[in-house]
Enzyme design. Structure first.
Site, PDB file in Angstrom:
ATOM      1  N   HIS A 277       0.849  -1.186   0.000  1.00 34.28           N
ATOM      2  CA  HIS A 277       0.000   0.000   0.000  1.00 34.28           C
ATOM      3  C   HIS A 277       0.889   1.243   0.000  1.00 34.28           C
ATOM      4  O   HIS A 277       2.081   1.169   0.276  1.00 34.28           O
ATOM      5  CB  HIS A 277      -0.898   0.026   1.247  1.00 34.28           C
ATOM      6  CG  HIS A 277      -0.104   0.171   2.505  1.00 34.28           C
ATOM      7  ND1 HIS A 277       0.500  -0.902   3.128  1.00 34.28           N
ATOM      8  CD2 HIS A 277       0.226   1.279   3.231  1.00 34.28           C
ATOM      9  CE1 HIS A 277       1.154  -0.478   4.190  1.00 34.28           C
ATOM     10  NE2 HIS A 277       1.016   0.848   4.283  1.00 34.28           N
TER      11      HIS A 277
ATOM     12  N   THR B 201       0.677   4.931   1.853  1.00 30.25           N
ATOM     13  CA  THR B 201      -0.034   5.746   2.839  1.00 30.25           C
ATOM     14  C   THR B 201      -0.274   7.140   2.270  1.00 30.25           C
ATOM     15  O   THR B 201       0.645   7.769   1.753  1.00 30.25           O
ATOM     16  CB  THR B 201       0.788   5.834   4.138  1.00 30.25           C
ATOM     17  OG1 THR B 201       0.978   4.508   4.645  1.00 30.25           O
ATOM     18  CG2 THR B 201       0.100   6.694   5.186  1.00 30.25           C
TER      19      THR B 201
ATOM     20  N   HIS C 190       5.859   6.368  -0.925  1.00 32.29           N
ATOM     21  CA  HIS C 190       6.683   5.172  -1.072  1.00 32.29           C
ATOM     22  C   HIS C 190       5.824   3.924  -0.904  1.00 32.29           C
ATOM     23  O   HIS C 190       4.746   3.974  -0.306  1.00 32.29           O
ATOM     24  CB  HIS C 190       7.825   5.166  -0.052  1.00 32.29           C
ATOM     25  CG  HIS C 190       7.346   5.122   1.359  1.00 32.29           C
ATOM     26  ND1 HIS C 190       6.943   6.256   2.044  1.00 32.29           N
ATOM     27  CD2 HIS C 190       7.167   4.085   2.227  1.00 32.29           C
ATOM     28  CE1 HIS C 190       6.555   5.911   3.259  1.00 32.29           C
ATOM     29  NE2 HIS C 190       6.672   4.600   3.399  1.00 32.29           N
TER      30      HIS C 190
ATOM     31  N   THR D 225       6.236   0.093   0.585  1.00 31.16           N
ATOM     32  CA  THR D 225       7.097  -0.798   1.352  1.00 31.16           C
ATOM     33  C   THR D 225       7.180  -2.140   0.628  1.00 31.16           C
ATOM     34  O   THR D 225       6.178  -2.820   0.454  1.00 31.16           O
ATOM     35  CB  THR D 225       6.568  -0.985   2.784  1.00 31.16           C
ATOM     36  OG1 THR D 225       6.535   0.300   3.420  1.00 31.16           O
ATOM     37  CG2 THR D 225       7.448  -1.933   3.583  1.00 31.16           C
TER      38      THR D 225
END
Length: 140
Positions: free
Chosen positions: A41, A43, A105, A107
């Site tokens: 995902h 954020t 970004h 992860t």
């Protein structure tokens, strides 16, 4: 969860990869012997204040611009002006932000021993959608 606990924790919002982007990421990871994080995902908001977020129906087209370590996590840094604009919109609605600037970004691995300099580049576009919100869980 009790209402007072939700109010005390804040608001979290994120977008997920489309199915086609997820398939490309899995193929890239498999060909490079990299185990992807199970919760991919991006954020859009991590606010210590409650914000009434109406999930955005838009798709966000991003490019990978290199890898980095954020703590123990290996992340793919993203170039996506629309994600930055969405974050700024949510901050404008009263959200908080703990960092000097927003750095979109993805992860790749939450706990990673990989050196970001040795990770092969992602040479395809990424599309994220289906923004969702939930109470902030600061223990996560």
């Amino acid at each position: 969860m009790l209402l007072r606990e939700i109010i005390a924790t804040g608001t979290y919002a994120a977008v997920i990869p489309t199915e086609s982007t997820l398939a490309l990421l899995r193929a890239w990871a498999d060909s490079n012997c990299i185990e992807l994080d199970s919760d991919l995902h991006v954020t859009t908001l991590y606010s210590r204040k409650i914000v009434n977020v109406v999930p955005c129906p838009d798709e966000f087209v991003a490019s990978g611009v290199g890898f980095a370590k954020f703590g123990d996590s290996l992340v793919l840094k993203l170039s996506c002006p629309a994600l930055v604009a969405r974050h700024e919109q949510l901050i404008g609605q009263g959200g908080t932000h703990d960092y000097e600037s927003f750095a979109p970004h993805l992860t790749i691995q939450a706990k990673s021993a990989l050196n970001p300099d040795g990770v092969p580049p992602i040479e395809f576009g990424l599309i994220f959608h289906r923004e969702y919100t939930e109470p902030l869980d600061e223990s996560a």
